[in-house]
Design an enzyme around this catalytic site. Structure first.
Site, PDB file in Angstrom:
ATOM      1  N   HIS A 233      11.147  48.430  67.096  1.00 55.43           N
ATOM      2  CA  HIS A 233      10.949  47.412  66.756  1.00 55.43           C
ATOM      3  C   HIS A 233      10.400  47.609  65.493  1.00 55.43           C
ATOM      4  O   HIS A 233      10.106  46.109  64.434  1.00 55.43           O
ATOM      5  CB  HIS A 233       9.923  46.971  67.924  1.00 55.43           C
ATOM      6  CG  HIS A 233      11.022  46.968  69.193  1.00 55.43           C
ATOM      7  ND1 HIS A 233      11.650  45.544  69.359  1.00 55.43           N
ATOM      8  CD2 HIS A 233      10.557  47.113  70.741  1.00 55.43           C
ATOM      9  CE1 HIS A 233      12.225  45.779  70.586  1.00 55.43           C
ATOM     10  NE2 HIS A 233      11.537  46.775  71.207  1.00 55.43           N
TER      11      HIS A 233
ATOM     12  N   GLU B 290      10.179  51.680  71.037  1.00 57.07           N
ATOM     13  CA  GLU B 290       9.431  51.326  70.098  1.00 57.07           C
ATOM     14  C   GLU B 290       8.839  51.180  68.501  1.00 57.07           C
ATOM     15  O   GLU B 290       8.547  50.236  67.879  1.00 57.07           O
ATOM     16  CB  GLU B 290       7.915  51.107  70.581  1.00 57.07           C
ATOM     17  CG  GLU B 290       7.605  50.923  72.652  1.00 57.07           C
ATOM     18  CD  GLU B 290       8.252  49.236  72.339  1.00 57.07           C
ATOM     19  OE1 GLU B 290       7.522  49.144  71.021  1.00 57.07           O
ATOM     20  OE2 GLU B 290       7.881  49.518  73.705  1.00 57.07           O
TER      21      GLU B 290
END
Length: 276
Positions: free
Chosen positions: A65, A62
């Protein structure tokens, strides 16, 4: 007239790892040493080592991202705390952390979870939009290569089948429990890499191709996005797709030096509550 906030300053501690991440990293390191040394209940050691290792990979997935999103124009990810590697800051900790960990424990597969929220109004390029989505799966690919490196380099333990159906240990024959746990962790990264690149609505693979669709197709794609994860979950466990998937994953693992029996032994050790 609509107002769009202008972010001119990134919080000073935006890139400082959170105490939550540091704590997970500490448990990972300690449990890895305990597994290597055979300290205490080895099954519990392996459980902590694999689960915290998987949690770290979720955080890094994450984070990738968010980091690419930040440098692609969305500075708001810094204000949301996404750059501090804190899993509690994700849009849905239940989908991003709890559910993937449960699936790892029970099913031995690295299912993708929820995601950080990127404000796409700040992303002015289709290529950047796709790169943001690809950053997470590429992180899993990199982690798979790093964790599997000792095996394909010949330092890790390998279990090679013989003509009699037995297995012969090659490479580093000591510390079986540690090497099996490490093989299982590498296996989870391979499963996550393959799954996250599938072009399914709601998953990273689908988000990679979505920016290149026409507006009409994007609207239809978004309608199916909330159900993509559920459909994938059902397909893996209820159809032949699951058999094909594991065949591909084990094939990739073999090419990285991972023995299937070693992976299975590591996953078996992780389930410390099991009597087998």
């Amino acid at each position: 007239m609509t107002y769009e906030p202008v972010y001119t300053r990134t919080p000073r501690n935006a890139f400082v790892p959170s105490p939550v991440f540091v704590g997970i990293l500490a448990v990972f390191g300690v449990s890895g040493w305990m597994t290597w040394a055979g300290f205490g209940n080895v099954k519990v050691d392996v459980f902590l080592f694999i689960v915290t290792g998987w949690l770290l990979s979720l955080c890094l997935h994450e984070y990738a991202h968010a980091l690419v999103g930040f440098f692609s124009g969305d500075k708001t990810v810094a204000d949301r705390g996404y750059l501090r590697l804190n899993p509690l800051k994700y849009t849905s900790p239940l989908l991003s952390i709890v559910l993937p960990v449960i699936v790892v424990i029970l099913g031995g597969i690295g299912l993708p979870g929820g995601a950080v929220w990127i404000d796409h109004q700040y992303i002015r390029s289709k290529a950047k939009d796709s790169l943001i989505s690809a950053a997470g799966p590429l992180t899993n690919v990199l982690l798979a290569l790093i964790v599997a490196a000792p095996f394909w380099a010949g330092f890790g333990l390998k279990l090679v089948p013989t003509a009699t159906g037995q297995y012969v240990a090659t490479g580093e024959a000591a510390h079986l429990d540690f090497w099996s746990a490490l093989a299982a962790l590498a296996f989870l990264q391979i499963t996550a890499s393959v799954l996250n690149f599938l072009p399914i609505p709601g998953l990273d693979g689908g988000s990679i191709i979505q920016p290149w669709m026409s507006p009409a197709y994007q609207r239809a794609w978004n309608l199916f996005a909330p159900y993509g994860f559920i459909l994938l979950f059902l397909a893996l466990w209820q159809t032949r797709l699951g058999d094909w998937f594991f065949t591909i994953v084990y094939w990739l693992g073999e090419h990285l030096g991972l023995s299937q029996v070693l992976i299975q032994y590591g996953l078996q050790l992780m389930r410390f509550w099991s009597g087998s």
